[in-house]
Design a protein around this motif. Sequence first.
Motif, PDB file in Angstrom:
ATOM      1  N   MET A 177       0.837  -1.196   0.000  1.00 60.47           N
ATOM      2  CA  MET A 177       0.000   0.000   0.000  1.00 60.47           C
ATOM      3  C   MET A 177       0.875   1.249   0.000  1.00 60.47           C
ATOM      4  N   GLY A 178       0.290   2.341  -0.525  1.00 62.55           N
ATOM      5  CA  GLY A 178       1.038   3.583  -0.604  1.00 62.55           C
ATOM      6  C   GLY A 178       1.290   4.216   0.747  1.00 62.55           C
ATOM      7  N   LYS A 179       0.438   3.891   1.733  1.00 61.91           N
ATOM      8  CA  LYS A 179       0.570   4.477   3.065  1.00 61.91           C
ATOM      9  C   LYS A 179       0.439   3.360   4.093  1.00 61.91           C
ATOM     10  N   PRO A 180       1.488   2.603   4.338  1.00 62.33           N
ATOM     11  CA  PRO A 180       1.386   1.443   5.233  1.00 62.33           C
ATOM     12  C   PRO A 180       0.915   1.780   6.637  1.00 62.33           C
ATOM     13  N   THR A 181       1.156   2.997   7.085  1.00 61.40           N
ATOM     14  CA  THR A 181       0.758   3.377   8.445  1.00 61.40           C
ATOM     15  C   THR A 181      -0.509   4.220   8.470  1.00 61.40           C
ATOM     16  N   GLY A 182      -1.217   4.261   7.342  1.00 56.49           N
ATOM     17  CA  GLY A 182      -2.404   5.110   7.257  1.00 56.49           C
ATOM     18  C   GLY A 182      -3.459   4.782   8.292  1.00 56.49           C
ATOM     19  N   PHE A 183      -3.647   3.496   8.557  1.00 53.50           N
ATOM     20  CA  PHE A 183      -4.703   3.114   9.518  1.00 53.50           C
ATOM     21  C   PHE A 183      -4.355   3.528  10.936  1.00 53.50           C
ATOM     22  N   LEU A 184      -3.079   3.819  11.194  1.00 58.06           N
ATOM     23  CA  LEU A 184      -2.651   4.310  12.503  1.00 58.06           C
ATOM     24  C   LEU A 184      -2.718   5.830  12.583  1.00 58.06           C
ATOM     25  N   GLU A 185      -2.572   6.485  11.448  1.00 53.41           N
ATOM     26  CA  GLU A 185      -2.478   7.942  11.441  1.00 53.41           C
ATOM     27  C   GLU A 185      -3.815   8.651  11.269  1.00 53.41           C
ATOM     28  N   TYR A 186      -4.758   8.004  10.586  1.00 52.46           N
ATOM     29  CA  TYR A 186      -6.013   8.670  10.242  1.00 52.46           C
ATOM     30  C   TYR A 186      -7.203   7.979  10.908  1.00 52.46           C
ATOM     31  N   GLU A 187      -8.116   8.786  11.389  1.00 50.61           N
ATOM     32  CA  GLU A 187      -9.365   8.275  11.947  1.00 50.61           C
ATOM     33  C   GLU A 187     -10.405   8.123  10.840  1.00 50.61           C
ATOM     34  N   ARG A 188     -11.366   7.263  11.061  1.00 50.79           N
ATOM     35  CA  ARG A 188     -12.489   7.139  10.125  1.00 50.79           C
ATOM     36  C   ARG A 188     -13.277   8.445  10.117  1.00 50.79           C
ATOM     37  N   VAL A 189     -13.584   8.930   8.934  1.00 48.11           N
ATOM     38  CA  VAL A 189     -14.427  10.115   8.767  1.00 48.11           C
ATOM     39  C   VAL A 189     -15.576   9.731   7.846  1.00 48.11           C
ATOM     40  N   ASN A 190     -16.785   9.750   8.374  1.00 45.16           N
ATOM     41  CA  ASN A 190     -17.950   9.402   7.567  1.00 45.16           C
ATOM     42  C   ASN A 190     -18.317  10.549   6.627  1.00 45.16           C
ATOM     43  N   ALA A 191     -18.866  10.180   5.481  1.00 48.71           N
ATOM     44  CA  ALA A 191     -19.291  11.188   4.517  1.00 48.71           C
ATOM     45  C   ALA A 191     -20.421  12.026   5.104  1.00 48.71           C
ATOM     46  N   PRO A 192     -20.446  13.302   4.831  1.00 50.29           N
ATOM     47  CA  PRO A 192     -21.507  14.158   5.367  1.00 50.29           C
ATOM     48  C   PRO A 192     -22.849  13.891   4.684  1.00 50.29           C
ATOM     49  N   LYS A 193     -23.907  14.164   5.406  1.00 47.46           N
ATOM     50  CA  LYS A 193     -25.259  14.092   4.863  1.00 47.46           C
ATOM     51  C   LYS A 193     -26.014  15.343   5.285  1.00 47.46           C
ATOM     52  N   GLN A 194     -27.017  15.689   4.525  1.00 47.65           N
ATOM     53  CA  GLN A 194     -27.809  16.855   4.869  1.00 47.65           C
ATOM     54  C   GLN A 194     -28.486  16.650   6.218  1.00 47.65           C
ATOM     55  N   ASP A 195     -28.764  17.733   6.898  1.00 47.68           N
ATOM     56  CA  ASP A 195     -29.399  17.683   8.214  1.00 47.68           C
ATOM     57  C   ASP A 195     -30.681  16.863   8.180  1.00 47.68           C
ATOM     58  N   PRO A 196     -30.868  15.918   9.128  1.00 44.69           N
ATOM     59  CA  PRO A 196     -32.035  15.038   9.098  1.00 44.69           C
ATOM     60  C   PRO A 196     -33.372  15.764   9.068  1.00 44.69           C
ATOM     61  N   PHE A 197     -33.484  16.878   9.786  1.00 46.88           N
ATOM     62  CA  PHE A 197     -34.748  17.611   9.792  1.00 46.88           C
ATOM     63  C   PHE A 197     -34.975  18.316   8.462  1.00 46.88           C
ATOM     64  N   GLU A 198     -33.971  18.993   7.969  1.00 49.40           N
ATOM     65  CA  GLU A 198     -34.122  19.769   6.740  1.00 49.40           C
ATOM     66  C   GLU A 198     -34.415  18.891   5.532  1.00 49.40           C
ATOM     67  N   ARG A 199     -33.799  17.728   5.470  1.00 51.23           N
ATOM     68  CA  ARG A 199     -33.962  16.895   4.279  1.00 51.23           C
ATOM     69  C   ARG A 199     -35.342  16.249   4.191  1.00 51.23           C
ATOM     70  N   THR A 200     -36.079  16.218   5.304  1.00 47.46           N
ATOM     71  CA  THR A 200     -37.426  15.635   5.257  1.00 47.46           C
ATOM     72  C   THR A 200     -38.413  16.538   4.526  1.00 47.46           C
ATOM     73  N   LYS A 201     -37.981  17.742   4.166  1.00 44.73           N
ATOM     74  CA  LYS A 201     -38.865  18.679   3.478  1.00 44.73           C
ATOM     75  C   LYS A 201     -38.905  18.457   1.972  1.00 44.73           C
ATOM     76  N   ASN A 202     -38.098  17.505   1.475  1.00 41.12           N
ATOM     77  CA  ASN A 202     -38.071  17.250   0.035  1.00 41.12           C
ATOM     78  C   ASN A 202     -37.793  15.778  -0.222  1.00 41.12           C
ATOM     79  N   TRP A 203     -37.730  15.413  -1.507  1.00 41.53           N
ATOM     80  CA  TRP A 203     -37.513  14.027  -1.919  1.00 41.53           C
ATOM     81  C   TRP A 203     -36.175  13.867  -2.629  1.00 41.53           C
ATOM     82  N   GLN A 204     -35.230  14.753  -2.334  1.00 37.88           N
ATOM     83  CA  GLN A 204     -33.933  14.687  -2.989  1.00 37.88           C
ATOM     84  C   GLN A 204     -32.961  13.788  -2.215  1.00 37.88           C
ATOM     85  N   GLU A 205     -32.011  13.183  -2.946  1.00 44.28           N
ATOM     86  CA  GLU A 205     -30.960  12.441  -2.267  1.00 44.28           C
ATOM     87  C   GLU A 205     -30.188  13.385  -1.350  1.00 44.28           C
ATOM     88  N   PHE A 206     -29.732  12.847  -0.205  1.00 46.24           N
ATOM     89  CA  PHE A 206     -29.107  13.724   0.793  1.00 46.24           C
ATOM     90  C   PHE A 206     -27.668  13.343   1.114  1.00 46.24           C
TER      91      PHE A 206
END
Length: 495
Positions: A1-30
Amino acid sequence: MGKPTGFLEYERVNAPKQDPFERTKNWQEFQLLLPEDKLRQQGARCMDCGVPFCQTGTSMDGSGEIGCPVYNLIPEWNDLIYRNQWKEALHRLHKTNNFPEFTGRVCPAPCEGSCTVALDGDAVTIKNIEYSIVERGFKEGWIVPQPPKKRTGKKVAIVGSGPAGLAAAAQLNKAGHLVTVFERHDRIGGLLTYGIPDVKLSYSTIKRRLDILEKEGVQFKTNTEIGKDIPVSSLKEDFDAVILCTGATKPRDVEVEGRQLKGIHFAMDFLHQNTKSLLDSAHEDGNFISAKGKDVLVIGGGDTGVDCITTSVRHGAKSITQFDINRERPENREDSNPWPLFPIVHHHEDGHKEAIAVYGDDPRAYQLQTTKFVGDENGHVKEVHTIAVETSFDEKGNKVRTEIPGTEKVWPAQLVFLAIGFTGPEQEIIRQLELETDRRSTIKAEYGSYKTSVDGVFAAGDNRRGQSLIVWAIHEGREAARECDKYLMGSTLLP
């Protein structure tokens, strides 16, 4: 791998999603995309583990699943995006998965449960990386029609246009065969289109891929039910081979007092009508079951039940409750559910987060069994009666539900959705073709060969294996295409 120590250096970061309350106002992917530098760091967390269980793709005799059923080359494309080689990553992704834009949105990601980093930490964000690669591919114009250079002259009929049917069609078309996909509804996609809310997998995303398949030569025929609009016998006469990908769409029912009352619906009827009306007229036609202003009860704790929550929230339901007959899952793995099995743990799905944002509470209620429905003077359901139950297993491994005295409860409900799974495929086409079935009423076709009891007829997906994941349907569609190609040509180059 290009970064053998990557799993030690970086934390998991989940992809962002639109605010749960705001997104209920439409039918768009969030779902949103992480910035490229963050995605490359997430790819660097893949740890060159030597034995990548994430891409194993197997089941453990009822204990659970391990890894990706389509055998995605996950460590390879993780490394490629870390090295900023996105086009190469897309190529590796498409080698095993025809539709990563589908699985990147709605797959529960068994790969992440089997990630080696998850042994003692947070798994690599495999699903989001997959989603990001394919979306980058469409954005950059890398994903274009690639029709076969020559045709074999062989014709194949595929019945059903869900993920199994589409995967089989894509592969057989690559092999040069003339492929026709039959769909009984007015839009292609099967449960991808009408079984999953548009906010999770938009029809525009599906149509984007369908347009490519059409330009590559796949023919689609909608509003065409085999056995009704076209005789089953004509399939054998007009085509050299047939692949059945009709799914397992026969819903499981409940047999309790008051079931005949109005306002009690199968979940798929609710979801199908909602999406069709949304796509046809943005709900202006009114041809859907509306949850607006109603106390909604969803019976069933699985993904389909969550989809009912997602939809009901956007309708403006007065309240939403989801019944789960099982106990609440633990926060961490139990000893009976070790790594690398898919983790059976408590978490909030997007629909649950939306319900919490709108109503203030988690909509789930556990260990409840419905005892009866009660209606009003007009024959419409007004309340649901339940009792708490304990679940155990007898010596044969069968589930036993034991009622707990004194736990009876009455719930207000003007709308009830039954989301308790499916009992198998619809039987009409099976009867007309005189196919052998197993004890579950699914089509008898051995895994790996997909050959039914009728020569030249294959079966793949849920109608063969029973209700399962989209990624398993894609896997079986691809494999059935390979076996069908071998049947037609004597050999095959399909994977």
